[in-house]
Write a protein that holds these residues in place. Structure first.
Motif, mmCIF file in Angstrom:
data_model
loop_
_atom_site.group_PDB
_atom_site.id
_atom_site.type_symbol
_atom_site.label_atom_id
_atom_site.label_comp_id
_atom_site.label_asym_id
_atom_site.label_seq_id
_atom_site.Cartn_x
_atom_site.Cartn_y
_atom_site.Cartn_z
ATOM 1 N N ASP A 119 -2.912 0.572 -38.297
ATOM 2 C CA ASP A 119 -1.489 0.426 -38.592
ATOM 3 C C ASP A 119 -1.133 -1.057 -38.550
ATOM 4 O OD1 ASP A 119 1.251 0.437 -38.762
ATOM 5 O OD2 ASP A 119 1.541 1.995 -37.249
ATOM 6 N N PHE A 120 -1.065 -1.674 -39.715
ATOM 7 C CA PHE A 120 -0.841 -3.119 -39.794
ATOM 8 C C PHE A 120 0.553 -3.539 -39.355
ATOM 9 C CE2 PHE A 120 -4.223 -2.829 -43.233
ATOM 10 C CZ PHE A 120 -5.230 -3.179 -42.367
ATOM 11 N N THR A 121 1.409 -2.578 -39.007
ATOM 12 C CA THR A 121 2.740 -2.912 -38.492
ATOM 13 C C THR A 121 2.734 -3.032 -36.972
ATOM 14 O OG1 THR A 121 3.489 -0.614 -38.275
ATOM 15 C CG2 THR A 121 3.836 -1.695 -40.418
ATOM 16 N N LYS A 122 1.570 -2.868 -36.359
ATOM 17 C CA LYS A 122 1.447 -2.971 -34.904
ATOM 18 C C LYS A 122 0.524 -4.127 -34.538
ATOM 19 C CE LYS A 122 2.321 1.877 -33.966
ATOM 20 N NZ LYS A 122 1.790 3.112 -33.382
ATOM 21 N N LEU A 123 0.977 -4.900 -33.579
ATOM 22 C CA LEU A 123 0.228 -6.055 -33.090
ATOM 23 C C LEU A 123 -0.073 -5.832 -31.614
ATOM 24 C CD1 LEU A 123 -0.613 -9.035 -33.941
ATOM 25 C CD2 LEU A 123 1.475 -9.723 -32.756
ATOM 26 N N HIS A 124 -1.323 -5.969 -31.233
ATOM 27 C CA HIS A 124 -1.698 -5.825 -29.833
ATOM 28 C C HIS A 124 -1.755 -7.214 -29.199
ATOM 29 C CE1 HIS A 124 -2.450 -1.614 -30.445
ATOM 30 N NE2 HIS A 124 -3.198 -1.914 -31.492
ATOM 31 N N VAL A 125 -1.061 -7.353 -28.081
ATOM 32 C CA VAL A 125 -0.974 -8.623 -27.366
ATOM 33 C C VAL A 125 -1.480 -8.371 -25.949
ATOM 34 C CG1 VAL A 125 0.570 -10.455 -26.582
ATOM 35 C CG2 VAL A 125 1.035 -9.272 -28.751
ATOM 36 N N ARG A 126 -2.581 -9.017 -25.615
ATOM 37 C CA ARG A 126 -3.217 -8.773 -24.309
ATOM 38 C C ARG A 126 -3.189 -10.047 -23.475
ATOM 39 N NH1 ARG A 126 -8.659 -5.592 -24.409
ATOM 40 N NH2 ARG A 126 -7.132 -3.934 -24.685
ATOM 41 N N GLY A 127 -2.645 -9.923 -22.267
ATOM 42 C CA GLY A 127 -2.637 -11.017 -21.304
ATOM 43 C C GLY A 127 -3.663 -10.749 -20.220
ATOM 44 N N TYR A 128 -4.437 -11.767 -19.863
ATOM 45 C CA TYR A 128 -5.516 -11.643 -18.888
ATOM 46 C C TYR A 128 -5.259 -12.493 -17.642
ATOM 47 C CZ TYR A 128 -8.485 -10.070 -22.790
ATOM 48 O OH TYR A 128 -9.030 -9.397 -23.855
ATOM 49 N N VAL A 129 -5.646 -11.951 -16.506
ATOM 50 C CA VAL A 129 -5.785 -12.713 -15.267
ATOM 51 C C VAL A 129 -7.168 -12.338 -14.754
ATOM 52 C CG1 VAL A 129 -4.972 -13.058 -12.912
ATOM 53 C CG2 VAL A 129 -3.321 -12.682 -14.721
ATOM 54 N N GLY A 130 -8.109 -13.248 -14.938
ATOM 55 C CA GLY A 130 -9.495 -12.936 -14.587
ATOM 56 C C GLY A 130 -9.961 -11.726 -15.389
ATOM 57 N N PRO A 131 -10.575 -10.730 -14.730
ATOM 58 C CA PRO A 131 -11.072 -9.561 -15.461
ATOM 59 C C PRO A 131 -9.986 -8.512 -15.720
ATOM 60 C CG PRO A 131 -11.661 -9.372 -13.163
ATOM 61 C CD PRO A 131 -10.992 -10.718 -13.321
ATOM 62 N N PHE A 132 -8.796 -8.733 -15.185
ATOM 63 C CA PHE A 132 -7.714 -7.761 -15.325
ATOM 64 C C PHE A 132 -6.832 -8.116 -16.510
ATOM 65 C CE2 PHE A 132 -8.831 -8.186 -10.842
ATOM 66 C CZ PHE A 132 -9.267 -6.898 -10.592
ATOM 67 N N TYR A 133 -6.287 -7.100 -17.166
ATOM 68 C CA TYR A 133 -5.438 -7.364 -18.330
ATOM 69 C C TYR A 133 -4.398 -6.280 -18.506
ATOM 70 C CZ TYR A 133 -8.511 -3.980 -20.644
ATOM 71 O OH TYR A 133 -9.219 -2.864 -20.972
ATOM 72 N N ARG A 134 -3.393 -6.617 -19.303
ATOM 73 C CA ARG A 134 -2.368 -5.668 -19.721
ATOM 74 C C ARG A 134 -2.134 -5.911 -21.203
ATOM 75 N NH1 ARG A 134 3.312 -6.703 -17.590
ATOM 76 N NH2 ARG A 134 3.911 -7.191 -19.695
ATOM 77 N N THR A 135 -2.050 -4.828 -21.959
ATOM 78 C CA THR A 135 -1.851 -4.938 -23.400
ATOM 79 C C THR A 135 -0.502 -4.354 -23.772
ATOM 80 O OG1 THR A 135 -4.228 -4.672 -23.726
ATOM 81 C CG2 THR A 135 -2.821 -4.396 -25.668
ATOM 82 N N GLN A 136 0.245 -5.106 -24.567
ATOM 83 C CA GLN A 136 1.498 -4.626 -25.142
ATOM 84 C C GLN A 136 1.297 -4.436 -26.634
ATOM 85 O OE1 GLN A 136 4.472 -7.641 -24.314
ATOM 86 N NE2 GLN A 136 5.228 -6.442 -22.581
ATOM 87 N N THR A 137 2.104 -3.565 -27.220
ATOM 88 C CA THR A 137 2.118 -3.403 -28.674
ATOM 89 C C THR A 137 3.447 -3.901 -29.183
ATOM 90 O OG1 THR A 137 0.621 -1.507 -28.559
ATOM 91 C CG2 THR A 137 1.898 -1.780 -30.579
#
Length: 143
Positions: A119-137
């Motif tokens: 779905d090209f209308t969705k962008l995944h944005v992932r923030g990392y702190v060391g090996p941990f991360y959170r992804t937003q769409t």
């Protein structure tokens, strides 16, 4: 000749894919699921940057809020116009090795960004702190 045409097509596809996240995206609040802001992603010197261009109205928010918890050059800067994404580099599949700041807590995270393949209308944005991360769409803005 077929090899040259195929190579050109693949090169065009890779360049188009790299460019496809350029534009305005709507961020979504993780807790409420409501629209939070619009972020414009743009290229400068072959790197990807992003700034907040609009804040959706939210009850209790002061007018023209600033990044009070930021600790770098963004401290006390207005959120509208604030550069939150900095220096991401294209690796052929995603933008990476840059940073993103969360204006609500002032924390800066290593960041990666990529378009959803289905779905090209969705962008995944992932923030990392060391090996941990959170992804937003984020959602492509059509407004």
């Amino acid at each position: 000749m077929k090899w040259i045409i195929t190579s050109l097509f693949l090169l065009f596809f890779v360049v188009a894919k790299a460019q496809s996240c350029i534009g305005t995206w709507i961020t979504i609040d993780d807790k409420t699921g409501k629209k939070k802001s619009k972020v414009e992603l743009y290229k400068k010197d072959e790197k990807l940057y992003g700034r907040i261009t609009y804040l959706y109205p939210r009850e209790g928010r002061e007018e023209n809020p600033k990044c009070k918890k930021c600790t770098d050059d963004r401290k006390d800067q207005p959120l509208v116009g604030l550069q939150i994404v900095r220096g991401l580099e294209w690796d052929g599949g995603e933008w990476e090795d840059g940073t993103i700041v969360d204006p609500e807590n002032g924390k800066v995270y290593t960041c990666a960004i990529w378009i959803d393949r289905n779905d090209f209308t969705k962008l995944h944005v992932r923030g990392y702190v060391g090996p941990f991360y959170r992804t937003q769409t984020w959602i492509k803005s059509t407004e």
